[in-house]
Motif scaffolding. Structure first.
Motif, PDB file in Angstrom:
ATOM      1  N   LYS A  95      27.069 -22.457  28.263  1.00 33.20           N
ATOM      2  CA  LYS A  95      25.827 -22.169  27.172  1.00 33.20           C
ATOM      3  C   LYS A  95      26.039 -21.374  27.180  1.00 33.20           C
ATOM      4  O   LYS A  95      26.173 -20.012  28.426  1.00 33.20           O
ATOM      5  CB  LYS A  95      24.539 -23.362  27.487  1.00 33.20           C
ATOM      6  CG  LYS A  95      24.163 -23.281  25.841  1.00 33.20           C
ATOM      7  CD  LYS A  95      22.317 -24.746  26.930  1.00 33.20           C
ATOM      8  CE  LYS A  95      23.149 -25.575  26.304  1.00 33.20           C
ATOM      9  NZ  LYS A  95      22.547 -26.786  26.212  1.00 33.20           N
ATOM     10  N   TRP A  97      23.906 -17.931  25.442  1.00 34.74           N
ATOM     11  CA  TRP A  97      22.301 -18.157  23.989  1.00 34.74           C
ATOM     12  C   TRP A  97      22.633 -16.591  23.251  1.00 34.74           C
ATOM     13  O   TRP A  97      23.554 -15.495  24.047  1.00 34.74           O
ATOM     14  CB  TRP A  97      21.213 -17.726  24.506  1.00 34.74           C
ATOM     15  CG  TRP A  97      20.644 -19.327  24.727  1.00 34.74           C
ATOM     16  CD1 TRP A  97      20.385 -20.298  23.857  1.00 34.74           C
ATOM     17  CD2 TRP A  97      20.667 -19.561  25.924  1.00 34.74           C
ATOM     18  NE1 TRP A  97      20.031 -21.907  24.868  1.00 34.74           N
ATOM     19  CE2 TRP A  97      20.531 -21.249  26.600  1.00 34.74           C
ATOM     20  CE3 TRP A  97      21.579 -19.312  27.115  1.00 34.74           C
ATOM     21  CZ2 TRP A  97      20.523 -22.201  27.389  1.00 34.74           C
ATOM     22  CZ3 TRP A  97      21.437 -20.225  28.497  1.00 34.74           C
ATOM     23  CH2 TRP A  97      21.220 -21.547  27.977  1.00 34.74           C
ATOM     24  N   VAL A 124      16.827 -16.661  18.000  1.00 34.56           N
ATOM     25  CA  VAL A 124      18.226 -17.298  19.119  1.00 34.56           C
ATOM     26  C   VAL A 124      18.922 -17.947  18.280  1.00 34.56           C
ATOM     27  O   VAL A 124      18.545 -19.199  17.405  1.00 34.56           O
ATOM     28  CB  VAL A 124      17.150 -18.289  20.052  1.00 34.56           C
ATOM     29  CG1 VAL A 124      17.508 -18.658  20.989  1.00 34.56           C
ATOM     30  CG2 VAL A 124      15.922 -17.297  20.613  1.00 34.56           C
ATOM     31  N   TRP A 125      19.875 -17.612  18.556  1.00 37.67           N
ATOM     32  CA  TRP A 125      21.173 -18.626  18.157  1.00 37.67           C
ATOM     33  C   TRP A 125      21.681 -19.371  19.655  1.00 37.67           C
ATOM     34  O   TRP A 125      21.913 -18.478  20.942  1.00 37.67           O
ATOM     35  CB  TRP A 125      22.180 -17.963  17.680  1.00 37.67           C
ATOM     36  CG  TRP A 125      22.221 -18.068  16.715  1.00 37.67           C
ATOM     37  CD1 TRP A 125      22.421 -17.870  14.896  1.00 37.67           C
ATOM     38  CD2 TRP A 125      22.223 -16.171  16.166  1.00 37.67           C
ATOM     39  NE1 TRP A 125      22.463 -17.226  14.355  1.00 37.67           N
ATOM     40  CE2 TRP A 125      21.743 -16.359  14.748  1.00 37.67           C
ATOM     41  CE3 TRP A 125      21.384 -15.404  15.884  1.00 37.67           C
ATOM     42  CZ2 TRP A 125      21.044 -15.210  13.690  1.00 37.67           C
ATOM     43  CZ3 TRP A 125      20.897 -14.327  15.252  1.00 37.67           C
ATOM     44  CH2 TRP A 125      21.058 -13.973  13.953  1.00 37.67           C
ATOM     45  N   GLU A 126      21.904 -20.241  19.034  1.00 37.50           N
ATOM     46  CA  GLU A 126      22.972 -21.401  20.929  1.00 37.50           C
ATOM     47  C   GLU A 126      24.437 -21.861  20.254  1.00 37.50           C
ATOM     48  O   GLU A 126      24.665 -22.173  19.636  1.00 37.50           O
ATOM     49  CB  GLU A 126      21.671 -22.381  21.477  1.00 37.50           C
ATOM     50  CG  GLU A 126      22.166 -23.497  22.312  1.00 37.50           C
ATOM     51  CD  GLU A 126      21.408 -24.466  22.681  1.00 37.50           C
ATOM     52  OE1 GLU A 126      20.346 -23.969  23.777  1.00 37.50           O
ATOM     53  OE2 GLU A 126      21.820 -25.317  22.640  1.00 37.50           O
ATOM     54  N   TRP A 133      28.399 -21.194  16.448  1.00 35.33           N
ATOM     55  CA  TRP A 133      26.962 -21.041  16.392  1.00 35.33           C
ATOM     56  C   TRP A 133      25.867 -22.141  15.764  1.00 35.33           C
ATOM     57  O   TRP A 133      25.928 -21.785  14.288  1.00 35.33           O
ATOM     58  CB  TRP A 133      26.579 -19.191  16.831  1.00 35.33           C
ATOM     59  CG  TRP A 133      27.529 -18.869  17.449  1.00 35.33           C
ATOM     60  CD1 TRP A 133      27.939 -17.744  17.300  1.00 35.33           C
ATOM     61  CD2 TRP A 133      26.764 -18.547  18.903  1.00 35.33           C
ATOM     62  NE1 TRP A 133      28.596 -17.007  19.036  1.00 35.33           N
ATOM     63  CE2 TRP A 133      27.795 -17.760  19.152  1.00 35.33           C
ATOM     64  CE3 TRP A 133      25.327 -18.415  19.937  1.00 35.33           C
ATOM     65  CZ2 TRP A 133      27.570 -16.842  20.484  1.00 35.33           C
ATOM     66  CZ3 TRP A 133      25.643 -17.926  20.588  1.00 35.33           C
ATOM     67  CH2 TRP A 133      26.259 -17.328  21.280  1.00 35.33           C
ATOM     68  N   PHE A 191      15.118 -21.335  26.003  1.00 31.39           N
ATOM     69  CA  PHE A 191      14.911 -20.439  25.400  1.00 31.39           C
ATOM     70  C   PHE A 191      14.234 -21.222  23.887  1.00 31.39           C
ATOM     71  O   PHE A 191      13.985 -20.037  22.546  1.00 31.39           O
ATOM     72  CB  PHE A 191      16.221 -19.509  24.744  1.00 31.39           C
ATOM     73  CG  PHE A 191      16.386 -18.696  25.360  1.00 31.39           C
ATOM     74  CD1 PHE A 191      16.412 -17.161  25.841  1.00 31.39           C
ATOM     75  CD2 PHE A 191      17.432 -19.610  26.815  1.00 31.39           C
ATOM     76  CE1 PHE A 191      16.677 -17.183  27.288  1.00 31.39           C
ATOM     77  CE2 PHE A 191      17.970 -18.770  27.913  1.00 31.39           C
ATOM     78  CZ  PHE A 191      17.943 -17.055  27.917  1.00 31.39           C
TER      79      PHE A 191
END
Length: 477
Positions: A95, A97, A124-126, A133, A191
């Motif tokens: 993972k 971020w 925030v992006w994941e 993303w 996050f």
């Protein structure tokens, strides 16, 4: 993060350092099979510069802009601008971020407003693969800080002692009516939620601190497991054996001619093939961009060295405060495949040759006077649904593609579904009205083609001469 207005005066007297010159020599890898490095950064002020950009390096010193120098992600939330990003990888590597300052100077946010009444959230992006993303979200990190005025330059590091991440950032909490940025921290595992923010670094008196970044050092190198570099009027180096423990001041870089009045935005990188680190520093006062200061022991201040003239090259785009990730071979393969060199193209109408396909508010049409507008520029990617086909990705909204729904066209973010891929995929064939031009046949509705009608883009059958003219385009620069 650029400093306060008082620091801008440094621009007028900062000397032009000889080491800002940059060679255009080709990158040299220590070993051809070694994967390289990925830099996440922004490029400058304005709504386009304050987005997410990627650069790749084979050797950590010579950088190439990915995605032909265009942003790879764009924030559509908060201030709609992002700066000072950090790229965080989970310990398992499953993972990732991106965390960034929610700030857009020059596109709605003023300097004073962002200092004293700015966004208290970060963006925030994941991702699970480093290339696909999520939609961004806002994480309120400073709202619980008494009199906290903003949230700038977020960073995060995995803390094995607590089995979660230490998320840290700068917030202005005024002292005696004057601005004072300090570093705060909270813990998080996802996050999305955080613990109550606590003060992390607070310099004495009125001294401010905005940029800080921590690097983990392996056993046998120096006396500390962690080293952090902070811009606080100097580039101060500190060491600790615990992220949330006591930190020891080890000195600063004034001995090699660098002070906080000249450089900011410290960005660590460990060379893969040798026991050497580089601390990239942004020469903001002289507007010289980033340069690498190298050392074999990050905790030994006296060992830092300025780069030799011509020893590095940062590529075309100016690199502003970000972070660098040492890639695995699998990560590098995915990243370079996702953002290859693909020049921006435009689609010119055959029967209205002063008009080009463009998006506006996510609707798609043909318009005049758009030759210099990024709204009319697309990257023709390999088709999302099948080999030998094409898909059209927006240049200024990366990750968004031309897609039909109910035979109407819109610019839509790729959601990764098979239905989206099919709707956004086309066969490029000889132009229906002129074989030297092109037409685009729908992948999942092969009896229909992209065409314009009343200047709006549609997916229609082409049974008349007018329709065939409407469905014919030239791919041009």
């Amino acid at each position: 993060m650029p400093r306060l207005l008082t620091r801008l005066a440094a621009i007028f007297f900062a000397v032009g350092l000889f080491f800002t010159s940059q060679s255009l020599a080709a990158p040299q890898r220590a070993a051809a099979a070694d994967p390289g490095y990925l830099m996440l950064h922004f490029t400058g002020e304005g709504s386009t510069g304050q987005q997410m950009y990627l650069s790749h390096s084979a050797d950590g010193l010579h950088w190439n802009d990915l995605n032909d120098g265009a942003p790879i992600l764009r924030s559509n939330i908060g201030t709609k601008g992002v700066r000072d990003p950090a790229l965080v990888r989970s310990p398992a590597g499953d993972k990732y971020w991106i965390i960034a300052t929610d700030l857009c100077w020059g596109c709605g946010s003023t300097v004073d407003g962002s200092i004293n009444n700015g966004s208290r959230s970060i963006v925030v992006w994941e991702s699970t693969d480093l290339v696909n993303w999520s939609q961004p979200w806002l994480l309120n990190v400073a709202g619980a800080i008494p009199d906290g005025r903003n949230a700038w330059a977020p960073e995060a590091i995995w803390n094995p002692a607590t089995n979660d991440y230490v998320l840290y950032w700068a917030t202005n909490v005024p002292l005696d009516g004057k601005t004072k940025h300090r570093i705060f921290y909270a813990r998080t595992s996802d996050f999305r939620t955080i613990t109550t923010p606590q003060t992390y670094i607070d310099r004495p008196g009125t001294q401010e601190l905005i940029d800080t970044q921590i690097v983990e050092v392996p056993a046998g190198v120096g006396n500390y497991r962690y080293v952090r570099a902070s811009g606080d009027g100097q580039i101060t180096i500190e060491g600790s054996n615990s992220i949330l423990g006591t930190w020891t001041n080890l000195g600063n870089l004034s001995g090699i001619g660098l002070t906080g009045a000249q450089v900011e935005g410290p960005m660590w990188m460990k060379f893969r093939d040798r026991n050497e680190w580089t601390l990239y520093l942004d020469q903001y006062a002289s507007r010289g961009g980033y340069m690498p200061v190298t050392t074999a022991n990050p905790s030994a201040v006296g060992t830092y060295q300025l780069p030799a003239s011509g020893s590095f090259n940062l590529g075309v785009n100016k690199k502003r405060h970000g972070s660098i990730l040492n890639l695995t071979a699998a990560e590098e393969s995915r990243v370079l495949a996702r953002w290859p060199s693909t020049p921006a193209k435009r689609l010119q109408s055959y029967n209205f040759q002063d008009r080009y396909v463009r998006h506006a508010n996510y609707d798609v049409r043909i318009d005049q006077n758009v030759s210099t507008s990024p709204d009319s520029q697309f990257r023709i990617r390999p088709g999302l649904a099948g080999s030998g086909t094409v898909s059209f990705e927006s240049v200024n909204f990366p990750g968004y593609f031309l897609r039909h729904a109910n035979y109407d066209f819109q610019l839509v973010r790729n959601d990764g579904t098979a239905q989206f891929a099919a709707d956004a995929t086309f066969n490029q064939v000889a132009g229906l009205a002129d074989a030297t031009w092109s037409s685009f046949q729908s992948y999942n509705h092969p009896d229909r083609y992209i065409r314009h009608y009343a200047y709006q883009l549609r997916l229609d059958p082409t049974t008349t001469a007018t329709a065939r003219g409407d469905a014919t385009f030239r791919v041009t620069n």
